[in-house]
Scaffold this active site. Sequence first.
Site, PDB file in Angstrom:
ATOM      1  N   GLN A   1       2.939  10.155   1.167  1.00  0.00           N
ATOM      2  CA  GLN A   1       4.240   9.606   1.326  1.00  0.00           C
ATOM      3  C   GLN A   1       5.338   9.955   0.042  1.00  0.00           C
ATOM      4  O   GLN A   1       6.440   9.904   0.376  1.00  0.00           O
ATOM      5  CB  GLN A   1       4.294   7.994   1.412  1.00  0.00           C
ATOM      6  CG  GLN A   1       3.458   7.598   2.491  1.00  0.00           C
ATOM      7  CD  GLN A   1       3.594   6.233   2.375  1.00  0.00           C
ATOM      8  OE1 GLN A   1       2.694   5.521   1.733  1.00  0.00           O
ATOM      9  NE2 GLN A   1       4.686   5.359   2.876  1.00  0.00           N
TER      10      GLN A   1
ATOM     11  N   HIS B   1      -2.452   7.946   6.848  1.00  0.00           N
ATOM     12  CA  HIS B   1      -1.224   8.832   6.137  1.00  0.00           C
ATOM     13  C   HIS B   1      -1.780  10.227   5.711  1.00  0.00           C
ATOM     14  O   HIS B   1      -1.111  11.192   5.597  1.00  0.00           O
ATOM     15  CB  HIS B   1      -0.637   8.429   4.637  1.00  0.00           C
ATOM     16  CG  HIS B   1       0.564   7.255   5.246  1.00  0.00           C
ATOM     17  ND1 HIS B   1       1.631   7.716   5.764  1.00  0.00           N
ATOM     18  CD2 HIS B   1       0.599   5.834   5.208  1.00  0.00           C
ATOM     19  CE1 HIS B   1       2.573   6.813   6.015  1.00  0.00           C
ATOM     20  NE2 HIS B   1       1.819   5.424   5.688  1.00  0.00           N
TER      21      HIS B   1
ATOM     22  N   CYS C   1       6.188   0.272   7.042  1.00  0.00           N
ATOM     23  CA  CYS C   1       5.797   1.541   6.207  1.00  0.00           C
ATOM     24  C   CYS C   1       6.956   1.818   5.380  1.00  0.00           C
ATOM     25  O   CYS C   1       8.115   1.770   6.070  1.00  0.00           O
ATOM     26  CB  CYS C   1       5.299   2.697   7.294  1.00  0.00           C
ATOM     27  SG  CYS C   1       4.808   3.948   6.286  1.00  0.00           S
ATOM     28  N   LEU C   2       6.661   2.242   4.106  1.00  0.00           N
ATOM     29  CA  LEU C   2       7.992   2.436   3.369  1.00  0.00           C
ATOM     30  C   LEU C   2       8.500   3.655   3.919  1.00  0.00           C
ATOM     31  O   LEU C   2       9.744   3.970   3.666  1.00  0.00           O
ATOM     32  CB  LEU C   2       7.329   2.939   1.723  1.00  0.00           C
ATOM     33  CG  LEU C   2       7.011   1.631   0.966  1.00  0.00           C
ATOM     34  CD1 LEU C   2       6.290   2.286  -0.275  1.00  0.00           C
ATOM     35  CD2 LEU C   2       7.976   0.668   0.662  1.00  0.00           C
TER      36      LEU C   2
ATOM     37  N   GLY D   1       0.791  -1.209   0.003  1.00  0.00           N
ATOM     38  CA  GLY D   1      -0.160  -0.056   0.007  1.00  0.00           C
ATOM     39  C   GLY D   1       0.730   1.139  -0.058  1.00  0.00           C
ATOM     40  O   GLY D   1       2.171   1.085   0.191  1.00  0.00           O
TER      41      GLY D   1
ATOM     42  N   HIS E   1      -4.173   1.912   7.712  1.00  0.00           N
ATOM     43  CA  HIS E   1      -2.779   2.429   7.907  1.00  0.00           C
ATOM     44  C   HIS E   1      -2.777   3.521   6.711  1.00  0.00           C
ATOM     45  O   HIS E   1      -2.184   4.683   7.055  1.00  0.00           O
ATOM     46  CB  HIS E   1      -1.920   1.425   7.626  1.00  0.00           C
ATOM     47  CG  HIS E   1      -0.526   1.762   7.352  1.00  0.00           C
ATOM     48  ND1 HIS E   1       0.518   1.483   8.445  1.00  0.00           N
ATOM     49  CD2 HIS E   1       0.043   2.598   6.515  1.00  0.00           C
ATOM     50  CE1 HIS E   1       1.639   1.746   7.806  1.00  0.00           C
ATOM     51  NE2 HIS E   1       1.520   2.516   6.920  1.00  0.00           N
ATOM     52  N   GLU E   2      -3.334   3.268   5.484  1.00  0.00           N
ATOM     53  CA  GLU E   2      -3.153   4.256   4.408  1.00  0.00           C
ATOM     54  C   GLU E   2      -3.819   5.473   4.657  1.00  0.00           C
ATOM     55  O   GLU E   2      -3.489   6.649   4.461  1.00  0.00           O
ATOM     56  CB  GLU E   2      -3.176   3.646   3.005  1.00  0.00           C
ATOM     57  CG  GLU E   2      -2.213   2.332   2.706  1.00  0.00           C
ATOM     58  CD  GLU E   2      -0.852   2.492   3.047  1.00  0.00           C
ATOM     59  OE1 GLU E   2      -0.266   3.878   2.865  1.00  0.00           O
ATOM     60  OE2 GLU E   2      -0.131   1.727   2.799  1.00  0.00           O
TER      61      GLU E   2
HETATM   62 NI    NI Z   1       2.860   3.639   5.561  1.00  0.00          NI
END
Ligand code: NI
Length: 166
Positions: free
Chosen positions: A52, A142, A96-97, A47, A138-139
């Site tokens: 991000q 963000h 998470c990236l 995701g 989670h997304e």
């Molecule tokens: Ni993330």
Amino acid sequence: MAILDILTWPDPRLKETAQPVTTFDETLHAFIKDLEETMRAGPGAVGIAATQVGSLQRVIIIDASSRKNVPHHGRQVLINPEITHWEGYAVGREGCLSVPDYTGNVIRAERITVEALDEAGATHTWRMEGFEARLAQHEIDHLDGLLFLDRLVSRRHDLYRRKRYD
Ligand code: NI
């Protein structure tokens, strides 16, 4: 298409609140292509949120299809997503990236209903559960400037240094 730079914690831009998308044009579609390519280039990524890559549009992409034995809707682009219903809760490990060196245990709703627009601007309602529901939560976080780090029950007990990506 292009792979975009991923912002990493503690970049202050990760704390900003994204704005709703109002125009569904080629610029948006080109951005979504780049966002997806960026997600696919990440190690094991399932995701990504526009936040991000430094874009404050309410756009996320999720794809839980690589996980074995979890219910999912495949690749989804969710625009202006809103969680309208929550049920149950579960603790699960998240990565998470934007937080490449850590994973953490976070409490999330087990089942959610999400209303979102697609790339053409049409409204859909999705019922999600388990891993996919966690991913969406989670997304969507963000887009509101929240990282899983902000959701840890205890930073001392629920944060883990990542040794390597699988
Ligand atoms: Ni993330």
